[in-house]
Design a protein around this motif. Structure first.
Motif, PDB file in Angstrom:
ATOM      1  N   SER A 146      59.812 -61.081  25.973  1.00  8.85           N
ATOM      2  CA  SER A 146      60.610 -60.681  24.816  1.00  8.85           C
ATOM      3  C   SER A 146      59.708 -60.200  23.679  1.00  8.85           C
ATOM      4  CB  SER A 146      61.465 -61.852  24.341  1.00  8.85           C
ATOM      5  OG  SER A 146      60.640 -62.951  24.059  1.00  8.85           O
ATOM      6  N   LEU A 147      58.551 -60.831  23.554  1.00 12.20           N
ATOM      7  CA  LEU A 147      57.600 -60.422  22.518  1.00 12.20           C
ATOM      8  C   LEU A 147      57.119 -58.997  22.799  1.00 12.20           C
ATOM      9  CD1 LEU A 147      55.934 -61.498  20.058  1.00 12.20           C
ATOM     10  CD2 LEU A 147      54.120 -61.904  21.694  1.00 12.20           C
ATOM     11  N   GLY A 148      56.839 -58.726  24.085  1.00 13.49           N
ATOM     12  CA  GLY A 148      56.396 -57.388  24.466  1.00 13.49           C
ATOM     13  C   GLY A 148      57.447 -56.344  24.140  1.00 13.49           C
ATOM     14  N   LEU A 149      58.718 -56.706  24.402  1.00 11.37           N
ATOM     15  CA  LEU A 149      59.818 -55.791  24.103  1.00 11.37           C
ATOM     16  C   LEU A 149      59.874 -55.505  22.607  1.00 11.37           C
ATOM     17  CD1 LEU A 149      61.993 -54.563  25.963  1.00 11.37           C
ATOM     18  CD2 LEU A 149      63.573 -56.210  24.974  1.00 11.37           C
ATOM     19  N   LEU A 150      59.624 -56.545  21.817  1.00  7.96           N
ATOM     20  CA  LEU A 150      59.655 -56.401  20.360  1.00  7.96           C
ATOM     21  C   LEU A 150      58.588 -55.407  19.900  1.00  7.96           C
ATOM     22  CD1 LEU A 150      61.575 -58.072  18.544  1.00  7.96           C
ATOM     23  CD2 LEU A 150      59.538 -59.264  17.745  1.00  7.96           C
ATOM     24  N   ILE A 151      57.388 -55.563  20.456  1.00 13.23           N
ATOM     25  CA  ILE A 151      56.289 -54.670  20.084  1.00 13.23           C
ATOM     26  C   ILE A 151      56.613 -53.238  20.498  1.00 13.23           C
ATOM     27  CG2 ILE A 151      53.865 -54.143  20.514  1.00 13.23           C
ATOM     28  CD1 ILE A 151      53.426 -57.161  20.822  1.00 13.23           C
ATOM     29  N   LEU A 152      57.201 -53.106  21.705  1.00 14.91           N
ATOM     30  CA  LEU A 152      57.578 -51.787  22.207  1.00 14.91           C
ATOM     31  C   LEU A 152      58.582 -51.128  21.262  1.00 14.91           C
ATOM     32  CD1 LEU A 152      57.328 -49.915  24.775  1.00 14.91           C
ATOM     33  CD2 LEU A 152      59.529 -50.860  25.403  1.00 14.91           C
ATOM     34  N   LEU A 153      59.590 -51.895  20.847  1.00 13.12           N
ATOM     35  CA  LEU A 153      60.609 -51.354  19.944  1.00 13.12           C
ATOM     36  C   LEU A 153      59.987 -50.948  18.616  1.00 13.12           C
ATOM     37  CD1 LEU A 153      63.696 -53.667  20.511  1.00 13.12           C
ATOM     38  CD2 LEU A 153      63.447 -51.257  21.089  1.00 13.12           C
ATOM     39  N   PHE A 154      59.054 -51.768  18.160  1.00  5.28           N
ATOM     40  CA  PHE A 154      58.376 -51.488  16.900  1.00  5.28           C
ATOM     41  C   PHE A 154      57.669 -50.143  16.939  1.00  5.28           C
ATOM     42  CE2 PHE A 154      54.394 -51.842  14.496  1.00  5.28           C
ATOM     43  CZ  PHE A 154      54.897 -52.066  13.228  1.00  5.28           C
ATOM     44  N   PHE A 155      56.878 -49.936  18.025  1.00  5.97           N
ATOM     45  CA  PHE A 155      56.146 -48.677  18.140  1.00  5.97           C
ATOM     46  C   PHE A 155      57.110 -47.512  18.353  1.00  5.97           C
ATOM     47  CE2 PHE A 155      52.279 -51.183  18.780  1.00  5.97           C
ATOM     48  CZ  PHE A 155      51.430 -50.447  17.972  1.00  5.97           C
ATOM     49  N   ALA A 156      58.166 -47.743  19.157  1.00  7.56           N
ATOM     50  CA  ALA A 156      59.138 -46.683  19.420  1.00  7.56           C
ATOM     51  C   ALA A 156      59.804 -46.235  18.123  1.00  7.56           C
ATOM     52  CB  ALA A 156      60.191 -47.186  20.406  1.00  7.56           C
ATOM     53  N   PHE A 157      60.111 -47.192  17.254  1.00  4.72           N
ATOM     54  CA  PHE A 157      60.714 -46.878  15.966  1.00  4.72           C
ATOM     55  C   PHE A 157      59.812 -45.930  15.173  1.00  4.72           C
ATOM     56  CE2 PHE A 157      60.719 -48.020  11.427  1.00  4.72           C
ATOM     57  CZ  PHE A 157      61.984 -47.596  11.087  1.00  4.72           C
ATOM     58  N   PHE A 158      58.535 -46.278  15.093  1.00  2.00           N
ATOM     59  CA  PHE A 158      57.606 -45.456  14.326  1.00  2.00           C
ATOM     60  C   PHE A 158      57.491 -44.055  14.918  1.00  2.00           C
ATOM     61  CE2 PHE A 158      56.082 -49.376  12.396  1.00  2.00           C
ATOM     62  CZ  PHE A 158      55.978 -48.955  11.097  1.00  2.00           C
ATOM     63  N   GLN A 189      44.254 -36.326   2.428  1.00  3.36           N
ATOM     64  CA  GLN A 189      44.491 -36.020   1.020  1.00  3.36           C
ATOM     65  C   GLN A 189      45.653 -35.039   0.860  1.00  3.36           C
ATOM     66  OE1 GLN A 189      40.629 -35.191  -0.370  1.00  3.36           O
ATOM     67  NE2 GLN A 189      40.798 -36.829  -1.887  1.00  3.36           N
ATOM     68  N   MET A 190      45.735 -34.076   1.816  1.00  2.00           N
ATOM     69  CA  MET A 190      46.772 -33.058   1.724  1.00  2.00           C
ATOM     70  C   MET A 190      48.123 -33.575   2.205  1.00  2.00           C
ATOM     71  SD  MET A 190      44.855 -29.599   2.817  1.00  2.00           S
ATOM     72  CE  MET A 190      44.323 -30.184   4.392  1.00  2.00           C
ATOM     73  N   LEU A 191      48.089 -34.612   3.032  1.00  2.00           N
ATOM     74  CA  LEU A 191      49.323 -35.140   3.604  1.00  2.00           C
ATOM     75  C   LEU A 191      50.166 -35.794   2.520  1.00  2.00           C
ATOM     76  CD1 LEU A 191      49.461 -34.870   6.654  1.00  2.00           C
ATOM     77  CD2 LEU A 191      49.275 -37.329   6.783  1.00  2.00           C
ATOM     78  N   SER A 192      51.430 -35.376   2.428  1.00  2.00           N
ATOM     79  CA  SER A 192      52.236 -35.971   1.367  1.00  2.00           C
ATOM     80  C   SER A 192      53.323 -36.875   1.926  1.00  2.00           C
ATOM     81  CB  SER A 192      52.863 -34.870   0.512  1.00  2.00           C
ATOM     82  OG  SER A 192      53.580 -33.989   1.350  1.00  2.00           O
ATOM     83  N   SER A 193      54.021 -36.394   2.974  1.00  2.00           N
ATOM     84  CA  SER A 193      55.187 -37.167   3.413  1.00  2.00           C
ATOM     85  C   SER A 193      54.938 -37.781   4.785  1.00  2.00           C
ATOM     86  CB  SER A 193      56.416 -36.264   3.472  1.00  2.00           C
ATOM     87  OG  SER A 193      56.206 -35.302   4.477  1.00  2.00           O
ATOM     88  N   ASN A 194      55.917 -38.509   5.256  1.00  2.00           N
ATOM     89  CA  ASN A 194      55.938 -39.134   6.576  1.00  2.00           C
ATOM     90  C   ASN A 194      54.682 -39.923   6.927  1.00  2.00           C
ATOM     91  OD1 ASN A 194      56.461 -39.798   9.262  1.00  2.00           O
ATOM     92  ND2 ASN A 194      57.975 -38.171   9.261  1.00  2.00           N
ATOM     93  N   GLU A 195      54.683 -41.140   6.459  1.00  2.00           N
ATOM     94  CA  GLU A 195      53.519 -41.971   6.699  1.00  2.00           C
ATOM     95  C   GLU A 195      53.683 -42.870   7.921  1.00  2.00           C
ATOM     96  OE1 GLU A 195      53.976 -43.553   2.964  1.00  2.00           O
ATOM     97  OE2 GLU A 195      52.584 -42.201   1.970  1.00  2.00           O
ATOM     98  N   TYR A 196      54.848 -42.802   8.562  1.00  2.00           N
ATOM     99  CA  TYR A 196      55.106 -43.714   9.686  1.00  2.00           C
ATOM    100  C   TYR A 196      54.043 -43.591  10.771  1.00  2.00           C
ATOM    101  CZ  TYR A 196      59.664 -44.523   7.669  1.00  2.00           C
ATOM    102  OH  TYR A 196      60.669 -44.864   6.844  1.00  2.00           O
ATOM    103  N   TYR A 197      53.765 -42.338  11.119  1.00  2.00           N
ATOM    104  CA  TYR A 197      52.808 -42.080  12.186  1.00  2.00           C
ATOM    105  C   TYR A 197      51.428 -42.610  11.819  1.00  2.00           C
ATOM    106  CZ  TYR A 197      51.445 -39.371  16.258  1.00  2.00           C
ATOM    107  OH  TYR A 197      51.025 -38.990  17.482  1.00  2.00           O
ATOM    108  N   LEU A 198      51.068 -42.397  10.563  1.00  2.00           N
ATOM    109  CA  LEU A 198      49.758 -42.838  10.085  1.00  2.00           C
ATOM    110  C   LEU A 198      49.661 -44.359  10.116  1.00  2.00           C
ATOM    111  CD1 LEU A 198      47.126 -41.892   8.883  1.00  2.00           C
ATOM    112  CD2 LEU A 198      48.141 -42.051   6.636  1.00  2.00           C
ATOM    113  N   ILE A 199      50.747 -45.040   9.691  1.00  2.00           N
ATOM    114  CA  ILE A 199      50.739 -46.510   9.705  1.00  2.00           C
ATOM    115  C   ILE A 199      50.533 -47.017  11.127  1.00  2.00           C
ATOM    116  CG2 ILE A 199      52.131 -48.582   9.344  1.00  2.00           C
ATOM    117  CD1 ILE A 199      53.454 -47.239   7.061  1.00  2.00           C
ATOM    118  N   CYS A 200      51.229 -46.347  12.067  1.00  2.00           N
ATOM    119  CA  CYS A 200      51.109 -46.711  13.477  1.00  2.00           C
ATOM    120  C   CYS A 200      49.640 -46.644  13.911  1.00  2.00           C
ATOM    121  CB  CYS A 200      51.934 -45.719  14.280  1.00  2.00           C
ATOM    122  SG  CYS A 200      52.876 -46.446  15.567  1.00  2.00           S
ATOM    123  N   GLY A 201      48.987 -45.545  13.570  1.00  2.00           N
ATOM    124  CA  GLY A 201      47.580 -45.362  13.943  1.00  2.00           C
ATOM    125  C   GLY A 201      46.684 -46.390  13.299  1.00  2.00           C
ATOM    126  N   ILE A 202      46.904 -46.620  11.998  1.00  2.00           N
ATOM    127  CA  ILE A 202      46.049 -47.575  11.287  1.00  2.00           C
ATOM    128  C   ILE A 202      46.239 -48.976  11.850  1.00  2.00           C
ATOM    129  CG2 ILE A 202      45.679 -48.692   9.053  1.00  2.00           C
ATOM    130  CD1 ILE A 202      46.102 -46.050   7.723  1.00  2.00           C
TER     131      ILE A 202
END
Lengths: 176, 460
Positions: free
Chosen positions: A91-103, B187-200
């Motif tokens: 279930s924890l793995g699913l949570l992480i998967l959903l988290f990344f999928a959301f982003f 520096q030039m990036l203004s919007s949509n930080e979701y992807y960046l947060i994911c990477g960081i």
């Protein structure tokens, strides 16, 4: 037509990927990964990088997977090992998967907007030389430092393999 | 012509390793092998001040951060070579491989802190980790050592995968793996930080694992206890320095323009690390396990300096490690000085058995706690100063409060040494090199505490 081919290849990678993880027989899992890798090579080919496609087939399908099969045969694995702990935390793995999928879904529109900008700013021009030529050129000039680094890294790998083999030999010597 | 001057220490160490390869076929005695590595490490150490600047299109950089950390790694290497010489669990049969793995991992760490580009950073982190996995399992037939090695390898590979995932996302976003270029695009990036947060997030996860920060710290106590003691000493300082140095370089060079995004993530990790490590260390009776938790806590303090990501933050990080190498390895010298040094019980009445060792240990423990006039105090002071400077006073206050329990678990050993009686009264006579190392470390801890400005003389 392009879209159809892409859709077929995408499905051909997703489904065997899932089956490889889910199948209980290790030999089947390895063979599913083989199917995945062949589709991946075709995808690379449709993107115009014939060299990477060939490398994918030769190195991954030809060498790495054969080694996997060897290991599976040698330790005689018929069924996968099961531990309760792994099942409990699914279930924890699913949570992480959903988290990344959301982003990822949040940023999908942003990425499609970005792609023309990428194409416009490519360092290389494929009409000016083959794929292989560009890769070689970058590897031996721009990324020379990284290339040398891999050379030293391989030294560790060789040393580690010899060391582990020696360990194995000592163990066998003891039992005899 | 490529300017190779900044790579001088790395090139010399590589040459030492290659000549050691051949040398090892002819000389197989412990003494000659150790001496070769010691001299090679020492010369590399002396070459560091000569190597300043950038090379390979800026991918490789030798500045204050990398030079000072390389200094720390090589001192650690010299210490560990001296520790291992008379440590009998590492057998003569594997001594040749052991020494070469120590040198290779040091080389990997030197490359980690010098990389200013994601591909070389990842490759050098892998380089370092592969050698470390092997070092953890260097004792051939010890079940615990092999378990530590396998555990470290499996979890470390997972962390590497996350690190690579983060790098791929950042590359997808900025189309560059070179830190100054990434900074320019962000520096030039203004919007949509979701992807960046994911990477960081993925990147932070990978690096935090390598540095042993909570909540990715579970591997380190097991690995520290399983590995032979000289290797534990090596693990507790050098790889942490490399991972945190890489952390500092990535966040202060590539991501500095999106500071608001990652500051909360790192603050949470730092405070959680301090909390978990200081609480869990309270009940440990195995000294190696205790030092594992204490080193997790110290990584947490250093992470506070990384949050600052300023000139002063870099200075605080570098100074912290310079002190840490002396106080932590000094404590390891005392652990190695007598058999059963891992066991807390064996410290009861140590003052009677060997006064010098007990007094030295007390100095290291005071320094680890952060009590003046020892170096640990100045190091912590600089970290908190850099944090207050950027306005995060509440974090500094919380961190100081969380460090209060550390007084208990460090000084518990001190109380045992001086106020408890020994069951069996016998004098402890450590070997000459252990005595020498203890004295040098004690001097280092005192000098960094009393004259912190001596640091400026070394690196200018």
């Amino acid at each position: 037509m392009d879209l159809l081919v892409f859709l077929y290849l995408a499905l051909g990678m997703c489904i065997p990927g899932l089956l490889a993880v889910l199948s209980k027989n290790p030999v089947h899992a390895v063979l599913w990964v083989l199917v995945l890798i062949i589709h991946q090579a075709f995808l690379l080919y449709t993107l115009g990088s014939e060299f990477l496609a060939a490398v994918q087939i030769i190195v991954y399908a030809g060498a790495v997977l054969v080694l996997f099969l060897f290991v599976v045969y040698m330790i005689n694995l018929r069924m996968e090992e099961r531990w309760r702990v792994f099942v409990k935390r699914s279930s924890l793995g699913l949570l992480i998967l959903l988290f990344f999928a959301f982003f990822f879904f949040k940023s999908l529109a942003f990425l499609t907007a970005l792609s023309p900008h990428f194409k416009a700013n490519l360092h290389y021009d494929l009409s000016q030389g083959t794929n292989l030529w560009w890769i070689a050129r970058y590897l031996f000039t721009h990324y020379l430092f990284q290339f040398e680094l891999i050379g030293v890294l391989l030294l560790v790998v060789v040393l580690g393999a010899v060391f582990l083999l020696r360990k194995l030999k000592e163990v066998e010597g003891d039992s005899l | 012509m490529i300017n190779l001057k900044p790579l001088l220490p790395e090139i010399f160490l590589t040459l030492t390793i290659i000549s050691y390869f051949v040398y090892g076929f002819y000389a197989r005695s412990r003494c000659s092998l150790s001496l070769f590595v010691f001299v090679g490490g020492l010369v590399t150490l002396l070459l560091i001040p000569l190597s300043q600047g950038i090379a390979f299109k800026g991918f490789f950089v030798a500045d204050l951060l990398s030079q000072a950390l390389k200094f720390v790694f090589l001192i650690t290497l010299l210490y560990v070579v001296a520790f291992s010489y008379s440590y009998d669990q590492i057998k003569d049969k594997v001594y040749y491989e052991y020494m070469i793995l120590l040198m290779l991992s040091t080389l990997g760490m030197m490359l980690v802190v010098s990389s200013r580009e994601f591909i070389s950073l990842f490759l050098s982190i892998e380089f370092m980790s592969l050698s470390l996995y092997l070092l953890a399992g260097i004792v051939l037939f010890d079940f615990k050592s092999n378990e530590a090695s396998l555990k470290y390898f499996l979890l470390g590979s997972l962390a590497s995968a996350f690190l690579l995932f983060g790098i791929a996302i950042i590359y997808g976003l900025t189309k560059s793996s070179y830190f100054p270029d990434i900074q320019g695009v962000l520096q030039m990036l203004s919007s949509n930080e979701y992807y960046l947060i994911c990477g960081i997030l993925a990147l932070t996860l990978g690096l935090a694992f390598k540095a042993g920060l909570a909540p990715f710290h579970q591997w380190s106590p097991d690995v520290y206890v399983g590995a032979p003691t000289p290797v534990t000493a090596f693990f507790s300082v050098a790889p942490k320095g490399a991972a945190l140095g890489a952390f500092m370089r990535v966040f202060s060079e590539a991501f500095v323009v999106v500071k608001d995004l990652w500051t909360p993530i790192l603050v949470v990790i730092a405070l959680l690390t301090l909390f978990v490590a200081n609480i869990l260390a309270l009940r440990q009776i195995n000294l190696k396990r205790l030092i594992a938790y204490s080193s997790i806590a110290h990584a947490g303090y250093v992470l506070l300096a990384i949050i600052a990501a300023s000139e002063r933050g870099i200075f605080a990080l570098v100074f912290y490690f310079l002190v840490y190498v002396f106080m932590n390895l000094g404590a390891f010298a005392v652990i190695l000085s007598h058999s059963e040094g891992e066991n807390l019980e064996s410290y009861s009445g140590l003052y009677r058995a060997n006064g010098f060792l007990a007094l030295a240990m007390l100095g290291f423990l005071f320094s680890l706690t952060g009590i003046p006039p020892f170096g640990g105090f100045v190091a912590k002071f600089l970290v908190f100063q850099s944090l207050v400077e950027i306005g995060l006073v509440w974090v500094a206050v919380l961190a100081i409060m969380l460090s209060v329990p550390s007084i208990y678990y460090y000084l518990r050993i001190g109380v045992r040494m001086f106020f408890m009686d020994r069951t069996k009264v016998e004098l402890i006579v450590p070997s000459t090199e252990v005595k020498l190392i203890t004295a040098i470390s004690l001097a280092g801890v005192f000098i960094t505490g009393l004259f912190p400005s001596i640091f400026y003389f070394i690196f200018q």
